[in-house]
Write a protein that holds these residues in place. Structure first.
Motif, PDB file in Angstrom:
ATOM      1  N   SER A 425       1.037  -0.989   0.266  1.00  0.00           N
ATOM      2  CA  SER A 425      -0.124  -0.210   0.137  1.00  0.00           C
ATOM      3  C   SER A 425       0.850   1.557   0.044  1.00  0.00           C
ATOM      4  O   SER A 425       0.354   1.929  -0.306  1.00  0.00           O
ATOM      5  CB  SER A 425      -1.023   0.403   1.117  1.00  0.00           C
ATOM      6  N   MET A 426       2.168   0.970   0.214  1.00  0.00           N
ATOM      7  CA  MET A 426       2.919   2.466   0.244  1.00  0.00           C
ATOM      8  C   MET A 426       3.244   2.943  -1.433  1.00  0.00           C
ATOM      9  O   MET A 426       3.549   3.631  -1.387  1.00  0.00           O
ATOM     10  CB  MET A 426       4.108   1.577   0.628  1.00  0.00           C
ATOM     11  N   ARG A 427       2.316   1.785  -2.149  1.00  0.00           N
ATOM     12  CA  ARG A 427       2.866   2.377  -3.558  1.00  0.00           C
ATOM     13  C   ARG A 427       2.281   3.992  -3.806  1.00  0.00           C
ATOM     14  O   ARG A 427       2.575   4.521  -4.987  1.00  0.00           O
ATOM     15  CB  ARG A 427       2.310   1.204  -4.654  1.00  0.00           C
ATOM     16  N   SER A 428       1.507   4.147  -3.137  1.00  0.00           N
ATOM     17  CA  SER A 428       0.466   5.238  -3.383  1.00  0.00           C
ATOM     18  C   SER A 428       1.728   6.867  -3.067  1.00  0.00           C
ATOM     19  O   SER A 428       0.608   7.783  -3.504  1.00  0.00           O
ATOM     20  CB  SER A 428      -0.802   5.126  -2.103  1.00  0.00           C
ATOM     21  N   LEU A 429       2.907   6.766  -2.024  1.00  0.00           N
ATOM     22  CA  LEU A 429       3.803   7.417  -1.638  1.00  0.00           C
ATOM     23  C   LEU A 429       4.558   7.590  -2.940  1.00  0.00           C
ATOM     24  O   LEU A 429       4.795   8.323  -3.278  1.00  0.00           O
ATOM     25  CB  LEU A 429       4.237   7.544   0.103  1.00  0.00           C
ATOM     26  N   HIS A 430       4.600   6.412  -3.297  1.00  0.00           N
ATOM     27  CA  HIS A 430       6.054   6.172  -4.671  1.00  0.00           C
ATOM     28  C   HIS A 430       6.101   4.518  -4.658  1.00  0.00           C
ATOM     29  O   HIS A 430       5.693   3.658  -3.787  1.00  0.00           O
ATOM     30  CB  HIS A 430       7.249   6.381  -3.936  1.00  0.00           C
ATOM     31  N   ALA A 431       5.856   4.824  -5.782  1.00  0.00           N
ATOM     32  CA  ALA A 431       6.079   3.036  -6.512  1.00  0.00           C
ATOM     33  C   ALA A 431       7.384   2.322  -6.285  1.00  0.00           C
ATOM     34  O   ALA A 431       7.371   0.955  -5.892  1.00  0.00           O
ATOM     35  CB  ALA A 431       6.557   3.182  -8.270  1.00  0.00           C
ATOM     36  N   SER A 432       8.378   2.925  -5.987  1.00  0.00           N
ATOM     37  CA  SER A 432       9.350   1.981  -5.546  1.00  0.00           C
ATOM     38  C   SER A 432       9.723   1.918  -3.618  1.00  0.00           C
ATOM     39  O   SER A 432      10.520   1.028  -3.675  1.00  0.00           O
ATOM     40  CB  SER A 432      10.570   2.450  -5.885  1.00  0.00           C
ATOM     41  N   LEU A 433       8.938   2.306  -3.134  1.00  0.00           N
ATOM     42  CA  LEU A 433       9.119   2.593  -1.643  1.00  0.00           C
ATOM     43  C   LEU A 433       8.715   1.237  -0.421  1.00  0.00           C
ATOM     44  O   LEU A 433       9.644   0.587  -0.278  1.00  0.00           O
ATOM     45  CB  LEU A 433       7.420   3.334  -1.028  1.00  0.00           C
ATOM     46  N   PRO A 434       7.647  -0.366  -1.401  1.00  0.00           N
ATOM     47  CA  PRO A 434       7.616  -1.150  -0.855  1.00  0.00           C
ATOM     48  C   PRO A 434       9.071  -2.610  -0.915  1.00  0.00           C
ATOM     49  O   PRO A 434       9.593  -2.627  -0.295  1.00  0.00           O
ATOM     50  CB  PRO A 434       6.792  -1.915  -1.554  1.00  0.00           C
ATOM     51  N   PHE A 435       9.295  -1.746  -2.237  1.00  0.00           N
ATOM     52  CA  PHE A 435      10.686  -2.755  -2.897  1.00  0.00           C
ATOM     53  C   PHE A 435      11.721  -2.170  -1.591  1.00  0.00           C
ATOM     54  O   PHE A 435      13.350  -3.658  -0.905  1.00  0.00           O
ATOM     55  CB  PHE A 435      10.790  -2.946  -3.998  1.00  0.00           C
ATOM     56  N   MET A 436      11.923  -0.876  -1.335  1.00  0.00           N
ATOM     57  CA  MET A 436      12.976  -0.343  -0.674  1.00  0.00           C
ATOM     58  C   MET A 436      12.832  -0.653   0.630  1.00  0.00           C
ATOM     59  O   MET A 436      13.937  -1.279   1.770  1.00  0.00           O
ATOM     60  CB  MET A 436      12.423   1.206  -0.514  1.00  0.00           C
ATOM     61  N   VAL A 437      11.300  -0.909   1.465  1.00  0.00           N
ATOM     62  CA  VAL A 437      11.700  -1.861   2.718  1.00  0.00           C
ATOM     63  C   VAL A 437      12.167  -2.905   2.820  1.00  0.00           C
ATOM     64  O   VAL A 437      12.557  -3.427   3.548  1.00  0.00           O
ATOM     65  CB  VAL A 437       9.717  -1.356   3.136  1.00  0.00           C
ATOM     66  N   PHE A 438      11.185  -3.637   2.274  1.00  0.00           N
ATOM     67  CA  PHE A 438      12.129  -5.178   1.820  1.00  0.00           C
ATOM     68  C   PHE A 438      13.380  -5.080   1.718  1.00  0.00           C
ATOM     69  O   PHE A 438      14.077  -5.948   2.115  1.00  0.00           O
ATOM     70  CB  PHE A 438      11.594  -5.832   0.616  1.00  0.00           C
ATOM     71  N   CYS A 439      14.261  -4.479   0.872  1.00  0.00           N
ATOM     72  CA  CYS A 439      16.224  -3.758   0.577  1.00  0.00           C
ATOM     73  C   CYS A 439      15.860  -3.754   1.552  1.00  0.00           C
ATOM     74  O   CYS A 439      17.422  -3.984   2.030  1.00  0.00           O
ATOM     75  CB  CYS A 439      16.369  -3.600  -0.767  1.00  0.00           C
ATOM     76  N   LEU A 440      15.434  -2.928   2.916  1.00  0.00           N
ATOM     77  CA  LEU A 440      16.260  -2.473   3.770  1.00  0.00           C
ATOM     78  C   LEU A 440      16.849  -2.905   4.879  1.00  0.00           C
ATOM     79  O   LEU A 440      16.863  -3.060   5.587  1.00  0.00           O
ATOM     80  CB  LEU A 440      15.979  -1.253   4.170  1.00  0.00           C
ATOM     81  N   SER A 441      15.256  -3.659   4.557  1.00  0.00           N
ATOM     82  CA  SER A 441      14.682  -4.949   5.634  1.00  0.00           C
ATOM     83  C   SER A 441      15.709  -6.322   5.721  1.00  0.00           C
ATOM     84  O   SER A 441      16.645  -6.243   7.018  1.00  0.00           O
ATOM     85  CB  SER A 441      13.280  -5.340   5.938  1.00  0.00           C
ATOM     86  N   GLY A 442      16.119  -6.260   4.574  1.00  0.00           N
ATOM     87  CA  GLY A 442      17.299  -8.123   4.613  1.00  0.00           C
ATOM     88  C   GLY A 442      18.320  -7.350   4.430  1.00  0.00           C
ATOM     89  O   GLY A 442      19.253  -8.451   5.360  1.00  0.00           O
ATOM     90  N   LEU A 443      18.920  -6.567   3.882  1.00  0.00           N
ATOM     91  CA  LEU A 443      19.965  -5.440   4.565  1.00  0.00           C
ATOM     92  C   LEU A 443      20.433  -5.313   5.610  1.00  0.00           C
ATOM     93  O   LEU A 443      21.686  -6.471   6.182  1.00  0.00           O
ATOM     94  CB  LEU A 443      20.735  -4.163   3.808  1.00  0.00           C
TER      95      LEU A 443
END
Length: 497
Positions: A425-443
């Motif tokens: 649902s964070m896509r409403s703020l920015h299209a790439s934000l959900p994947f950035m959350v998953f990326c930062l969480s994994g790293l």
């Protein structure tokens, strides 16, 4: 003798232990059936609305375009009632979360076997309640109760596959357990394809649990748990039984007496020790975050990978098949001295995070390197990390509190699974934000995982007293005896001169 020495004497993974572990591993197929049940019994076929006149009032009724048997078609769970399908799935995982927390500490206090058999018995019982539910409310309640039993019983089952064998085989049995769960997902897809009525499917999916319960009744208590609780004689008897069934005859086993497993105030170790014990507190905080991220990234990538429409039975099968290569891959790395548990976990989590990041820069479809293929690669990586963290966590906690630690970590895992659907649902703020959350969480989880100690080829702690320095207590103690013997021999030689 030491407990690990006793296992080496009677057989770390003899034929009798192979039979016991095989039964427990096949139980993962039944657990997969129950976990994936709502995916098929909650199928929503296409429908359209048409006017229906009743007692002079005209309303819009629902007509399904295909003849599909599911709880949706039986109880008309569409329009304003559509949320009830997701609610039933959420109730199952809420039950799993509660079961993780309750059953772990309970099995540490009263034993593995009674908690395991009780959980399995009631899961089978409530599973038949699902198939016979006369209303949606009863169905939803049965899913909550099945999840409650499934969460706790699965946890104890995994621990038993570890504690029946020598520590050098923990990685293998843990990997086979998780791999069989993925196979169970594929088998459930095949079962659903053959058995279409949802009540018949629920009954057929529950029947393996009844058979496996009858096989599990004969399993003994964990000798590691008995030893950690000070029941040394009972642990020796079970180990001698292992030796006989492994074809080694009745070998005399004399275990070293354990120190008290009680805390200074006289109580037995429990969940509270995970907070008060400095070593356990640090490990638990890191592990809880790693488990949370594994679940968050896993389900986040699954949502992205399952966007394509298609045959739902094939989709369920692919959901399990994509995980299978991860298990031999992680088994290879975690047993290598240059990789081990700690580095392997960190690398797989980092690759999962990088896969999420790259998904933002490739097309959704149309090329070999697309978002779907990268999502599947990411899921492969996080599945490997999931398998490692199961094995790694069981090695980081002493026997007296192992189930409690696994329960708390698994609870944080379920929280990650619950939050994962909300991240898109964070896509409403920015299209790439959900994947950035998953990326930062994994790293971030990858970096924090490096703070944990390596456990490869290290002795496991049985009590809290051994936790501070188990290597010193178990490896240096024989060296002290050797130094004492050398000192005595030198004195004797000096006297003779």
């Amino acid at each position: 003798m030491d407990l690990e020495e006793a296992f080496q004497t009677v057989g770390e993974f003899g034929r009798h232990q192979k039979r016991m572990v095989t039964v427990l591993i096949f139980l993962q197929v039944y657990m997969a059936f129950q976990s994936m049940l709502i995916v098929l019994v909650g199928a929503v076929p296409e429908y359209y609305k048409q006017p229906v006149t009743e007692a002079g009032d005209t309303t819009k009724g629902v007509t399904f375009t295909v003849d599909v048997s599911s709880i949706v078609t039986e109880w008309s769970l569409v329009k304003e009632d559509a949320y009830k399908v997701s609610l039933a799935g959420s109730l199952f995982f809420a039950g799993v979360l509660i079961g993780n927390v309750l059953f772990g500490p309970l099995s540490d206090k009263i034993g593995r076997k009674p908690v395991f058999l009780t959980g399995l018995f009631f899961e089978v019982l409530f599973g038949y309640g699902t198939a016979l539910a006369p209303s949606y409310e009863i169905f939803a309640l049965s899913r909550l109760l099945v999840g409650l039993m499934n969460g706790g019983m699965a946890l104890v089952c995994f621990v038993l596959t570890q504690e029946y064998v020598g520590k050098s085989y923990w990685a293998m049995t843990g990997t086979l357990t998780n791999m069989t769960f993925a196979v169970g997902i594929c088998l459930f897809a095949a079962l659903g394809y053959c058995v279409r009525p949802w009540r018949s499917l629920a009954t057929a999916a529950n029947c393996p649990g009844l058979l496996l319960f009858l096989l599990c009744v004969t399993l003994p208590e964990s000798p590691r748990w008995l030893y950690s609780q000070g029941h040394t004689k009972q642990a020796e008897d079970i180990l001698q039984y292992f030796a006989v069934r492994n074809g080694k005859g009745r070998i005399p086993i004399k275990l070293r007496r354990t120190v008290s497993t009680c805390t200074p105030d006289g109580s037995s170790p429990g969940v509270f020790q995970l907070v008060t014990h400095p070593v356990l507190r640090r490990r638990t905080l890191v592990l809880m975050y790693v488990w949370y991220v594994c679940s968050l990234v896993y389900y986040g990538l699954t949502l992205n990978a399952s966007e394509d429409e298609g045959n739902r039975y094939l989709s369920v099968a692919m959901y399990g098949l994509v995980e299978l290569p991860a298990y031999p891959l992680c088994m290879y790395f975690i047993n290598k001295q240059w990789a081990g548990r700690r580095k392997s976990l960190a690398v797989f989590l980092a690759f999962a995070g990088v896969s999420c990041m790259l998904t933002m820069f490739v097309p959704v479809s149309g090329t070999v390197l697309n978002a779907t293929s990268l999502a599947l690669v990411g899921k492969l990586m996080v599945s490997a990390a999931f398998n490692i963290v199961y094995v790694y966590t069981s090695e980081l906690y002493p026997t007296v509190i192992r189930n409690a630690g696994l329960g708390v970590c698994s609870m944080s895992c379920r929280v990650g699974g619950i939050l994962a659907p909300f991240v898109p649902s964070m896509r409403s703020l920015h299209a790439s934000l959900p994947f950035m959350v998953f990326c930062l969480s994994g790293l971030s989880a990858s970096c924090l995982g490096l703070l944990l100690p390596e456990t490869l080829n290290k002795p496991s702690a049985e009590t809290l007293d051994e936790l501070s320095s188990p290597i010193y207590q178990r490896i240096l103690e024989p060296q002290v005896h050797l130094l004492e013997e050398k000192h005595l021999s030198d004195n004797n030689e000096a006297d003779s001169d």
